[in-house]
Design an enzyme around this catalytic site. Sequence first.
Site, PDB file in Angstrom:
ATOM      1  N   THR A 115       0.786  -1.170   0.104  1.00 15.67           N
ATOM      2  CA  THR A 115       0.036   0.059   0.030  1.00 15.67           C
ATOM      3  C   THR A 115       0.865   1.190   0.068  1.00 15.67           C
ATOM      4  O   THR A 115       1.833   1.323   0.702  1.00 15.67           O
ATOM      5  CB  THR A 115      -0.848   0.062   1.348  1.00 15.67           C
ATOM      6  OG1 THR A 115      -1.741  -1.383   1.371  1.00 15.67           O
ATOM      7  CG2 THR A 115      -1.915   1.191   1.222  1.00 15.67           C
ATOM      8  N   GLU A 116       0.538   2.117  -0.706  1.00 16.80           N
ATOM      9  CA  GLU A 116       1.035   3.728  -0.667  1.00 16.80           C
ATOM     10  C   GLU A 116       0.094   4.721  -0.610  1.00 16.80           C
ATOM     11  O   GLU A 116      -1.154   4.436  -0.784  1.00 16.80           O
ATOM     12  CB  GLU A 116       1.841   3.725  -2.184  1.00 16.80           C
ATOM     13  CG  GLU A 116       2.925   2.567  -2.278  1.00 16.80           C
ATOM     14  CD  GLU A 116       3.704   2.768  -3.674  1.00 16.80           C
ATOM     15  OE1 GLU A 116       3.328   3.528  -4.461  1.00 16.80           O
ATOM     16  OE2 GLU A 116       4.427   2.075  -3.986  1.00 16.80           O
ATOM     17  N   ALA A 119      -1.986   4.422  -3.736  1.00 14.59           N
ATOM     18  CA  ALA A 119      -2.700   2.913  -4.152  1.00 14.59           C
ATOM     19  C   ALA A 119      -2.763   2.010  -3.016  1.00 14.59           C
ATOM     20  O   ALA A 119      -1.926   1.709  -2.539  1.00 14.59           O
ATOM     21  CB  ALA A 119      -1.531   2.546  -5.036  1.00 14.59           C
ATOM     22  N   GLY A 120      -4.145   1.742  -2.976  1.00 11.85           N
ATOM     23  CA  GLY A 120      -4.373   0.795  -1.748  1.00 11.85           C
ATOM     24  C   GLY A 120      -4.900  -0.419  -2.441  1.00 11.85           C
ATOM     25  O   GLY A 120      -4.373  -1.376  -2.882  1.00 11.85           O
ATOM     26  N   GLU A 355      -6.339  -6.477   3.192  1.00 11.73           N
ATOM     27  CA  GLU A 355      -6.258  -7.897   2.116  1.00 11.73           C
ATOM     28  C   GLU A 355      -7.414  -7.828   1.120  1.00 11.73           C
ATOM     29  O   GLU A 355      -7.572  -8.869   0.624  1.00 11.73           O
ATOM     30  CB  GLU A 355      -6.176  -8.991   3.023  1.00 11.73           C
ATOM     31  CG  GLU A 355      -5.208  -9.390   3.919  1.00 11.73           C
ATOM     32  CD  GLU A 355      -3.558  -9.076   3.655  1.00 11.73           C
ATOM     33  OE1 GLU A 355      -3.028  -8.105   4.029  1.00 11.73           O
ATOM     34  OE2 GLU A 355      -3.141  -9.956   2.718  1.00 11.73           O
ATOM     35  N   GLY A 356      -7.700  -6.670   0.943  1.00 15.16           N
ATOM     36  CA  GLY A 356      -8.942  -6.529  -0.101  1.00 15.16           C
ATOM     37  C   GLY A 356     -10.077  -6.156   0.636  1.00 15.16           C
ATOM     38  O   GLY A 356     -10.886  -6.795   1.537  1.00 15.16           O
ATOM     39  N   ARG A 367     -16.947 -10.687 -11.057  1.00 13.61           N
ATOM     40  CA  ARG A 367     -16.069 -10.949 -12.399  1.00 13.61           C
ATOM     41  C   ARG A 367     -15.695 -12.138 -12.813  1.00 13.61           C
ATOM     42  O   ARG A 367     -15.891 -12.737 -13.901  1.00 13.61           O
ATOM     43  CB  ARG A 367     -14.895  -9.916 -12.318  1.00 13.61           C
ATOM     44  CG  ARG A 367     -15.153  -8.314 -12.566  1.00 13.61           C
ATOM     45  CD  ARG A 367     -13.761  -7.661 -12.277  1.00 13.61           C
ATOM     46  NE  ARG A 367     -14.237  -6.479 -12.537  1.00 13.61           N
ATOM     47  CZ  ARG A 367     -13.319  -5.404 -12.050  1.00 13.61           C
ATOM     48  NH1 ARG A 367     -12.360  -5.582 -11.284  1.00 13.61           N
ATOM     49  NH2 ARG A 367     -13.878  -3.811 -12.204  1.00 13.61           N
TER      50      ARG A 367
HETATM   51  C1  LIG Z   1      -4.043  -1.544  10.437  1.00 18.53           C
HETATM   52  C2  LIG Z   1      -3.752  -1.445   9.001  1.00 18.53           C
HETATM   53  C3  LIG Z   1      -2.616  -2.660   8.393  1.00 18.53           C
HETATM   54  C4  LIG Z   1      -2.426  -2.688   7.173  1.00 18.53           C
HETATM   55  N1  LIG Z   1      -1.151  -3.599   6.911  1.00 18.53           N
HETATM   56  C5  LIG Z   1      -1.067  -3.437   5.653  1.00 18.53           C
HETATM   57  C6  LIG Z   1       0.298  -4.156   5.314  1.00 18.53           C
HETATM   58  O1  LIG Z   1       0.872  -5.004   6.168  1.00 18.53           O
HETATM   59  N2  LIG Z   1       0.661  -4.310   3.918  1.00 18.53           N
HETATM   60  C7  LIG Z   1       0.208  -3.462   2.946  1.00 18.53           C
HETATM   61  O2  LIG Z   1       0.582  -3.400   1.812  1.00 18.53           O
HETATM   62  N3  LIG Z   1      -1.169  -2.904   3.286  1.00 18.53           N
HETATM   63  C8  LIG Z   1      -1.530  -2.717   4.571  1.00 18.53           C
HETATM   64  N4  LIG Z   1      -2.508  -2.057   5.035  1.00 18.53           N
HETATM   65  C9  LIG Z   1      -3.404  -1.095   3.887  1.00 18.53           C
HETATM   66  C10 LIG Z   1      -4.868  -1.778   3.494  1.00 18.53           C
HETATM   67  O3  LIG Z   1      -4.296  -2.916   2.741  1.00 18.53           O
HETATM   68  C11 LIG Z   1      -5.384  -0.918   2.848  1.00 18.53           C
HETATM   69  O4  LIG Z   1      -5.929   0.111   3.350  1.00 18.53           O
HETATM   70  C12 LIG Z   1      -6.360  -1.365   1.664  1.00 18.53           C
HETATM   71  O5  LIG Z   1      -5.791  -2.254   0.969  1.00 18.53           O
HETATM   72  C13 LIG Z   1      -7.454  -0.333   1.265  1.00 18.53           C
HETATM   73  O6  LIG Z   1      -6.771   0.528   0.524  1.00 18.53           O
HETATM   74  P1  LIG Z   1      -7.151   2.152   0.680  1.00 18.53           P
HETATM   75  O7  LIG Z   1      -7.278   2.263   2.309  1.00 18.53           O
HETATM   76  O8  LIG Z   1      -6.167   2.981   0.225  1.00 18.53           O
HETATM   77  O9  LIG Z   1      -8.508   2.313   0.123  1.00 18.53           O
HETATM   78  P2  LIG Z   1      -8.952   2.500  -1.332  1.00 18.53           P
HETATM   79  O10 LIG Z   1      -8.375   1.908  -2.108  1.00 18.53           O
HETATM   80  O11 LIG Z   1      -8.793   4.016  -1.475  1.00 18.53           O
HETATM   81  O12 LIG Z   1     -10.638   2.437  -1.120  1.00 18.53           O
HETATM   82  C14 LIG Z   1     -11.509   3.340  -0.513  1.00 18.53           C
HETATM   83  C15 LIG Z   1     -12.863   2.644  -0.572  1.00 18.53           C
HETATM   84  O13 LIG Z   1     -13.009   2.643  -2.209  1.00 18.53           O
HETATM   85  C16 LIG Z   1     -13.519   1.438  -2.399  1.00 18.53           C
HETATM   86  N5  LIG Z   1     -12.870   0.890  -3.867  1.00 18.53           N
HETATM   87  C17 LIG Z   1     -11.853   1.136  -4.244  1.00 18.53           C
HETATM   88  N6  LIG Z   1     -11.624   0.685  -5.413  1.00 18.53           N
HETATM   89  C18 LIG Z   1     -12.755   0.477  -5.985  1.00 18.53           C
HETATM   90  C19 LIG Z   1     -13.610   0.132  -7.073  1.00 18.53           C
HETATM   91  N7  LIG Z   1     -12.731  -0.381  -8.113  1.00 18.53           N
HETATM   92  N8  LIG Z   1     -14.832  -0.237  -7.205  1.00 18.53           N
HETATM   93  C20 LIG Z   1     -15.355  -0.271  -5.914  1.00 18.53           C
HETATM   94  N9  LIG Z   1     -15.000   0.474  -4.785  1.00 18.53           N
HETATM   95  C21 LIG Z   1     -13.749   0.503  -4.666  1.00 18.53           C
HETATM   96  C22 LIG Z   1     -12.891   0.425  -1.448  1.00 18.53           C
HETATM   97  O14 LIG Z   1     -13.573  -0.626  -1.153  1.00 18.53           O
HETATM   98  C23 LIG Z   1     -12.878   1.348  -0.131  1.00 18.53           C
HETATM   99  O15 LIG Z   1     -14.169   1.315   0.635  1.00 18.53           O
HETATM  100  C24 LIG Z   1      -2.966  -2.111   6.162  1.00 18.53           C
HETATM  101  C25 LIG Z   1      -3.936  -1.032   6.788  1.00 18.53           C
HETATM  102  C26 LIG Z   1      -4.364  -0.881   7.974  1.00 18.53           C
HETATM  103  C27 LIG Z   1      -5.580  -0.077   8.483  1.00 18.53           C
END
Ligand SMILES: Cc1cc2nc3c(=O)[nH]c(=O)nc-3n(C[C@H](O)[C@H](O)[C@H](O)COP(=O)(O)OP(=O)(O)OC[C@H]3O[C@@H](n4cnc5c(N)ncnc54)[C@H](O)[C@@H]3O)c2cc1C
Length: 379
Positions: A115-116, A119-120, A355-356, A367
């Site tokens: 995650t960045e 980009a999540g 994890e999604g 899909r």
């Molecule tokens: C405590 C904690 C620990 C974590 N640990 C890790 C780790 O070890 N390694 C790591 O890499 N990451 C880690 N993460 C990050 C986590 O995996 C991300 O927060 C997660 O993938 C969601 O990304 P985002 O927060 O950027 O949300 P976004 O991707 O910005 O999404 C925001 C909202 O939009 C929705 N959305 C996004 N895309 C779509 C789409 N195409 N269609 C419909 N809806 C959509 C999402 O479901 C969400 O509701 C951690 C996060 C937390 C809070």
Amino acid sequence: MLSLPIEVEEIRKKARKFALENFKDDIAMKYDTEEKFPFELWKKAFSEGLINFSNPWVMLVTLEEFCRVDPSLGIATLIPTFGSEILMLFGNDEQKKKYLEPVLKGERISGVAITEPVAGSDVAGIQTKLEKDQSGNWILNGQKIFISNGTIADHLYVLARSSQPPSFEKRHHGLTLVIVEKKMKGFSSSQLKGKLGVRATNTAELRFENVVIPPENIIGEIGKGFYYIMVFFNISRVYVATQAIGLAQGVLDELLDYLVTAKKESNPIADYESSLFLLAEIATRIEAARSLTYKAADLVFKFTPDPILTSMAKYYASEVANFAAEKSLEFIGNDAMISKLERFYRDAKIMEIWEGATEIEKLVISRMLIKNRMEKNEQ
Ligand SMILES: Cc1cc2nc3c(=O)[nH]c(=O)nc-3n(C[C@H](O)[C@H](O)[C@H](O)COP(=O)(O)OP(=O)(O)OC[C@H]3O[C@@H](n4cnc5c(N)ncnc54)[C@H](O)[C@@H]3O)c2cc1C
């Protein structure tokens, strides 16, 4: 529901005993308030054979029973091995010996950094760069956020862009996984505090400034990182679903205790239809979530994963955990606000995100269902 071998059920009992003894309420509250990682509990769980990758069902039932007693401590105690499956599946012998073995022996901690800030969910949108220099090494530059174990990991599996994709649609091409050691020059990390839940876990922001990555730290093939991460998610999502059923079961335990006490005290609330309906609804959803999760896990552990089932398990079980925690908190009212349920309610939310996120799981399910039907129609 899939019945598990007797030796796995024995481990379940051992894990429950361990959690009841070591995750007592005052201890759990202390780690939650101080946002401290429980190093001593991680070591203790190892020494008692509860962190054992030789049988993935051992990991699964231990995680479930740990989260049933305290999700935050339960996850924190087991998360030091996070990402191990990546090296098990795609690492070479040297990488397994140098990085994986010490983690599986409980001597070192690993992590996964995808995650960045930009980009999540959109994994292919990451911008951390990996460029080859003249000496044959690779240079890593970029930033990661919300990375579990970020300040305590000895090494992390980091996803970076190693070449420009041919088109926007093919952005999943050209991503590479590398092993970054904590001691490498140019790597820094800082802990993020004030999270809603799972506060015993360590979460951090990472920076890479001209970090030199030797070629032996590239995992698998250059440009294949996205595929490796998707395979890893198929495994890790089953474990998130397990965290969720453990948490939901812990909520059910609390609700049952509450109603049994009310019944003994002839409190009419114990016989209200709404109380009984809520209890039945939560118990039924947990059974359904557990069946789905074990079915998905069984396929993953036999190396025949079904991504549809895995995503269904992760999406449904995390929804059940949040439903159970929210409805029980509402039902019990004031007393619940300063009880264990308050922590469970906060800890449940992350299960719908990491994890999604739920929406991503739903997209995977839909899909793939459409794709499968189209392929079938073409036959
Ligand atoms: C405590 C904690 C620990 C974590 N640990 C890790 C780790 O070890 N390694 C790591 O890499 N990451 C880690 N993460 C990050 C986590 O995996 C991300 O927060 C997660 O993938 C969601 O990304 P985002 O927060 O950027 O949300 P976004 O991707 O910005 O999404 C925001 C909202 O939009 C929705 N959305 C996004 N895309 C779509 C789409 N195409 N269609 C419909 N809806 C959509 C999402 O479901 C969400 O509701 C951690 C996060 C937390 C809070």
